[in-house]
Design an enzyme around this catalytic site. Structure first.
Site, short mmCIF file in Angstrom:
data_model
loop_
_atom_site.label_atom_id
_atom_site.label_comp_id
_atom_site.label_asym_id
_atom_site.label_seq_id
_atom_site.Cartn_x
_atom_site.Cartn_y
_atom_site.Cartn_z
N THR A 54 -3.78 -9.07 1.89
CA THR A 54 -4.89 -9.98 2.14
C THR A 54 -6.19 -9.33 1.69
OG1 THR A 54 -6.03 -11.33 3.80
CG2 THR A 54 -5.15 -9.22 4.55
N HIS A 106 6.40 -1.26 13.85
CA HIS A 106 6.88 0.10 14.05
C HIS A 106 8.39 0.16 14.31
CE1 HIS A 106 5.18 4.07 14.10
NE2 HIS A 106 3.98 3.59 14.37
#
Length: 135
Positions: A54, A106
């Site tokens: 982005t 994660h």
């Protein structure tokens, strides 16, 4: 007569980029942008992505924390390039600087690999020619 225009952010889903040459990627992006502009994108065009890039910098964003949109596992946020005062070789200099931010899941991506990825992005932004040479 006035016509209402609705603006939205649309994310290109590009599959199997590791085996695609730059010219093909550029053509795919142009095609996607044209279909987004004329309203002919399908739901299938928007599914299947695992990583997003982005660029809030085009809107003046200096720093943000990109938010993951499941099922994606990572999102790289690029921000506005702006002159900043920095130390360099014992001197105070003005240099162009851009913040980048990486958010990732994660459970799937280890922090070590994420930091190494950011370091590689930094190298490519500072010396774009390396991207062409290293692929």
């Amino acid at each position: 007569m006035r016509r209402a225009v609705v603006w939205a952010v649309v994310v290109l889903t590009a599959l199997v980029l590791q085996s695609t040459v730059f010219a093909q990627i550029e053509l795919a992006i142009r095609d996607f942008a044209a279909r987004a502009a004329d309203g002919t994108l399908t739901l299938e065009d928007l599914r299947g992505g695992t990583f997003t890039i982005t660029n809030g910098g085009v809107f003046g964003s200096l720093l943000s924390t990109p938010i993951l949109n499941p099922p994606q596992v990572g999102i790289l946020g690029l921000h506005k390039i702006q002159d900043r005062v920095m130390p360099r070789d014992g001197q105070v200099v003005i240099r162009p600087m851009m913040y980048v931010a990486l958010s990732y899941d994660h459970r799937i991506v280890d922090g070590r690999e994420a930091v190494q990825f950011l370091a590689k992005i930094k190298d490519f932004v500072e010396d774009p020619g390396r991207l062409l040479l290293e692929g």
